[in-house]
Design a protein around this motif. Structure first.
Motif, PDB file in Angstrom:
ATOM      1  N   TYR A 102       0.942  -1.372  -0.048  1.00 10.13           N
ATOM      2  CA  TYR A 102       0.090   0.006  -0.197  1.00 10.13           C
ATOM      3  C   TYR A 102       0.718   1.261  -0.027  1.00 10.13           C
ATOM      4  O   TYR A 102       2.017   1.282   0.542  1.00 10.13           O
ATOM      5  CB  TYR A 102      -0.864   0.067   1.153  1.00 10.13           C
ATOM      6  N   VAL A 103       0.144   2.221  -0.796  1.00  7.43           N
ATOM      7  CA  VAL A 103       0.777   3.573  -0.623  1.00  7.43           C
ATOM      8  C   VAL A 103      -0.355   4.476  -0.126  1.00  7.43           C
ATOM      9  O   VAL A 103      -1.205   4.737  -0.806  1.00  7.43           O
ATOM     10  CB  VAL A 103       1.398   4.041  -2.049  1.00  7.43           C
ATOM     11  N   ASN A 104      -0.041   5.418   1.110  1.00  7.52           N
ATOM     12  CA  ASN A 104      -1.278   5.878   1.727  1.00  7.52           C
ATOM     13  C   ASN A 104      -1.007   7.402   1.371  1.00  7.52           C
ATOM     14  O   ASN A 104      -0.051   8.084   1.445  1.00  7.52           O
ATOM     15  CB  ASN A 104      -0.876   5.761   3.186  1.00  7.52           C
ATOM     16  N   VAL A 105      -1.967   8.232   1.044  1.00  8.72           N
ATOM     17  CA  VAL A 105      -1.926   9.557   0.726  1.00  8.72           C
ATOM     18  C   VAL A 105      -3.167  10.375   1.319  1.00  8.72           C
ATOM     19  O   VAL A 105      -4.235   9.898   1.223  1.00  8.72           O
ATOM     20  CB  VAL A 105      -1.899   9.864  -0.701  1.00  8.72           C
ATOM     21  N   HIS A 106      -2.782  11.577   1.640  1.00 11.76           N
ATOM     22  CA  HIS A 106      -3.806  12.503   2.201  1.00 11.76           C
ATOM     23  C   HIS A 106      -4.405  13.410   0.769  1.00 11.76           C
ATOM     24  O   HIS A 106      -3.529  13.548  -0.054  1.00 11.76           O
ATOM     25  CB  HIS A 106      -3.408  13.611   2.979  1.00 11.76           C
ATOM     26  N   LEU A 107      -5.483  13.413   0.713  1.00  9.94           N
ATOM     27  CA  LEU A 107      -6.222  14.268  -0.424  1.00  9.94           C
ATOM     28  C   LEU A 107      -5.484  15.645  -0.660  1.00  9.94           C
ATOM     29  O   LEU A 107      -5.278  16.154  -1.623  1.00  9.94           O
ATOM     30  CB  LEU A 107      -7.761  14.483  -0.379  1.00  9.94           C
ATOM     31  N   GLY A 108      -5.352  16.307   0.442  1.00  6.62           N
ATOM     32  CA  GLY A 108      -4.771  17.525   0.546  1.00  6.62           C
ATOM     33  C   GLY A 108      -5.822  18.720   0.579  1.00  6.62           C
ATOM     34  O   GLY A 108      -7.014  18.481   1.081  1.00  6.62           O
ATOM     35  N   ALA A 109      -5.498  19.776   0.225  1.00  7.47           N
ATOM     36  CA  ALA A 109      -6.417  21.135   0.386  1.00  7.47           C
ATOM     37  C   ALA A 109      -6.739  21.671  -1.086  1.00  7.47           C
ATOM     38  O   ALA A 109      -5.903  21.852  -1.974  1.00  7.47           O
ATOM     39  CB  ALA A 109      -5.776  22.358   1.498  1.00  7.47           C
ATOM     40  N   HIS A 110      -7.939  22.191  -1.201  1.00 11.14           N
ATOM     41  CA  HIS A 110      -8.483  22.749  -2.448  1.00 11.14           C
ATOM     42  C   HIS A 110      -8.052  24.290  -2.643  1.00 11.14           C
ATOM     43  O   HIS A 110      -8.121  24.687  -3.706  1.00 11.14           O
ATOM     44  CB  HIS A 110     -10.281  22.521  -2.649  1.00 11.14           C
ATOM     45  N   THR A 111      -7.687  24.797  -1.596  1.00 16.12           N
ATOM     46  CA  THR A 111      -6.967  26.238  -1.394  1.00 16.12           C
ATOM     47  C   THR A 111      -7.900  27.403  -2.143  1.00 16.12           C
ATOM     48  O   THR A 111      -7.412  28.212  -2.751  1.00 16.12           O
ATOM     49  CB  THR A 111      -5.700  26.421  -1.767  1.00 16.12           C
ATOM     50  N   GLY A 112      -9.248  27.214  -1.900  1.00 19.48           N
ATOM     51  CA  GLY A 112     -10.310  27.930  -2.605  1.00 19.48           C
ATOM     52  C   GLY A 112     -10.881  27.791  -3.869  1.00 19.48           C
ATOM     53  O   GLY A 112     -11.612  28.327  -4.171  1.00 19.48           O
ATOM     54  N   ALA A 113     -10.602  26.440  -4.620  1.00 16.54           N
ATOM     55  CA  ALA A 113     -11.248  25.869  -5.775  1.00 16.54           C
ATOM     56  C   ALA A 113     -12.687  25.341  -5.418  1.00 16.54           C
ATOM     57  O   ALA A 113     -13.291  25.290  -6.438  1.00 16.54           O
ATOM     58  CB  ALA A 113     -10.182  25.026  -6.281  1.00 16.54           C
ATOM     59  N   GLY A 114     -12.680  25.050  -4.085  1.00 19.48           N
ATOM     60  CA  GLY A 114     -14.094  24.426  -3.735  1.00 19.48           C
ATOM     61  C   GLY A 114     -13.926  23.095  -3.693  1.00 19.48           C
ATOM     62  O   GLY A 114     -13.029  22.428  -4.436  1.00 19.48           O
ATOM     63  N   VAL A 115     -15.065  22.323  -2.873  1.00 15.70           N
ATOM     64  CA  VAL A 115     -14.841  20.906  -2.567  1.00 15.70           C
ATOM     65  C   VAL A 115     -14.966  20.134  -3.713  1.00 15.70           C
ATOM     66  O   VAL A 115     -14.321  19.390  -3.818  1.00 15.70           O
ATOM     67  CB  VAL A 115     -16.026  20.895  -1.495  1.00 15.70           C
ATOM     68  N   ASP A 116     -15.970  20.603  -4.622  1.00 12.34           N
ATOM     69  CA  ASP A 116     -16.357  19.833  -5.860  1.00 12.34           C
ATOM     70  C   ASP A 116     -15.017  19.603  -6.930  1.00 12.34           C
ATOM     71  O   ASP A 116     -14.564  18.461  -7.348  1.00 12.34           O
ATOM     72  CB  ASP A 116     -17.489  20.066  -6.517  1.00 12.34           C
ATOM     73  N   GLN A 117     -14.608  20.826  -6.938  1.00 17.17           N
ATOM     74  CA  GLN A 117     -13.318  20.965  -7.943  1.00 17.17           C
ATOM     75  C   GLN A 117     -12.223  20.351  -7.343  1.00 17.17           C
ATOM     76  O   GLN A 117     -11.398  19.619  -8.075  1.00 17.17           O
ATOM     77  CB  GLN A 117     -12.900  22.440  -8.219  1.00 17.17           C
ATOM     78  N   GLY A 118     -12.093  20.296  -5.910  1.00 17.10           N
ATOM     79  CA  GLY A 118     -11.053  19.811  -5.323  1.00 17.10           C
ATOM     80  C   GLY A 118     -10.728  18.257  -5.152  1.00 17.10           C
ATOM     81  O   GLY A 118     -10.095  17.561  -5.744  1.00 17.10           O
ATOM     82  N   LEU A 119     -12.298  17.656  -5.214  1.00 18.92           N
ATOM     83  CA  LEU A 119     -12.298  16.042  -5.609  1.00 18.92           C
ATOM     84  C   LEU A 119     -12.015  15.849  -6.750  1.00 18.92           C
ATOM     85  O   LEU A 119     -11.349  14.886  -7.246  1.00 18.92           O
ATOM     86  CB  LEU A 119     -13.685  15.741  -4.957  1.00 18.92           C
ATOM     87  N   ASP A 120     -12.503  16.771  -7.665  1.00 17.76           N
ATOM     88  CA  ASP A 120     -12.116  16.237  -9.209  1.00 17.76           C
ATOM     89  C   ASP A 120     -10.576  16.449  -9.346  1.00 17.76           C
ATOM     90  O   ASP A 120     -10.197  15.509 -10.067  1.00 17.76           O
ATOM     91  CB  ASP A 120     -12.797  17.337  -9.992  1.00 17.76           C
ATOM     92  N   ASN A 121     -10.072  17.372  -8.969  1.00 20.15           N
ATOM     93  CA  ASN A 121      -8.614  17.413  -9.070  1.00 20.15           C
ATOM     94  C   ASN A 121      -7.728  16.256  -8.618  1.00 20.15           C
ATOM     95  O   ASN A 121      -6.949  15.637  -9.310  1.00 20.15           O
ATOM     96  CB  ASN A 121      -8.081  18.738  -8.338  1.00 20.15           C
ATOM     97  N   ALA A 122      -8.368  15.748  -7.196  1.00 20.69           N
ATOM     98  CA  ALA A 122      -7.560  14.785  -6.715  1.00 20.69           C
ATOM     99  C   ALA A 122      -7.782  13.509  -7.485  1.00 20.69           C
ATOM    100  O   ALA A 122      -6.809  12.594  -7.794  1.00 20.69           O
ATOM    101  CB  ALA A 122      -8.130  14.473  -5.150  1.00 20.69           C
TER     102      ALA A 122
END
Length: 276
Positions: A102-122
């Motif tokens: 396994y490789v474990n990773v945090h999603l990180g922060a959208h820093t203003g892009a918004g939740v939906d866009q941040g999830l898409d980015n991830a």
């Protein structure tokens, strides 16, 4: 019970196995390099072979590589996104070399892009990876402060759904507690596990970071405590460790070294609270 600690590869990756055995652990987690800088794993073939051999010899596993703290999959910034993807590709390749599952990773922060866009980015960043057979990327739950994503189970479910990769999840008990999932009572644990199963699915749960919390539920403050000695407490930890849907999941400790107690104490404490 599979329970172990985060151990060091200093002096050679194989030393992490020996350290794990010293703690009494039988699974574990490592960094492939310093997690606070952009750095490539530097593990040669002999080192990797010794890690694999010692892992087999001592029956330790599964192992997890925790990705760099600098990785931000949700970022809208192109340069940081590319660095994050490159770093993650090197992590999954290192995992393949070491025989780590396994490789474990945090999603990180959208820093203003918004939740939906941040999830898409991830999700789209993860889709850029060429993940070797036998390696699975785990998306970790977060304490949920600021614009960081992963504090809600729905965030994890959305990334798994939007990505074309076969991703799974690592839940961190201290992070869940900080994000508002009350794990301090047997009833709270039961409700949280049921909610996770409904939103994400227990079949996607591959690992649990087992940490108590120094702060109250819902504070979004991420500071780990010794098992049973934080705000989750003995009742909560016992309920987690003995929950019928969690007993086959590996528990990896990221507990502190303080008050004369370290990983060995917490490994033994996990077994005591789990009735092993």
């Amino acid at each position: 019970m599979r329970v172990g600690a985060h151990t060091s590869i200093a002096g050679g990756a194989y030393n992490a196995v020996d350290e794990q055995v010293e703690y009494g652990g039988n699974c574990g987690q490592i960094f492939s390099h310093s997690p606070q800088v952009w750095q490539d794993p530097n593990i040669d073939d002999d080192e990797a072979e010794q890690f694999r051999d010692r892992t087999d010899e001592h029956g330790v596993g599964p192992w997890v590589i925790h990705s760099s703290y600098l990785v931000n999959l949700c970022t809208p910034k192109d340069d940081l996104r590319e660095k994050s993807i490159d770093s993650m590709q090197k992590e999954v390749d290192a995992a393949d070399k070491l025989g780590v599952e396994y490789v474990n990773v945090h999603l990180g922060a959208h820093t203003g892009a918004g939740v939906d866009q941040g999830l898409d980015n991830a999700a789209s960043a993860l889709d850029e990876l060429d993940i070797p057979d036998g390696v699975t990327v785990l998306v970790e739950s977060d304490a949920g402060s600021g614009t960081k994503l992963g504090g809600e189970f729905e965030h994890l479910a959305e990334v798994l759904s939007r990505s074309g990769q076969d991703l799974e999840v690592c839940l961190d008990t201290a992070h869940m507690f900080a994000a508002g999932y009350d794990l301090s009572t047997p009833g709270g644990v039961e409700d949280t596990v049921a909610t996770f199963d409904d939103v994400v699915g227990l079949d996607k749960l591959a690992c649990i970071h087992l940490n108590d919390s120094k702060h109250e539920c819902g504070t979004n403050k991420d500071e780990h405590a010794h098992l049973g000695e934080g705000k989750i407490g003995e009742d909560g930890m016992r309920a987690i460790l003995t929950h019928e849907d969690l007993t086959d999941v590996p528990f990896v400790l990221e507990t502190p070294t303080e008050d004369g107690k370290g990983f060995a104490w917490n490994v033994e404490r996990a077994r005591e609270l789990g009735g092993v």
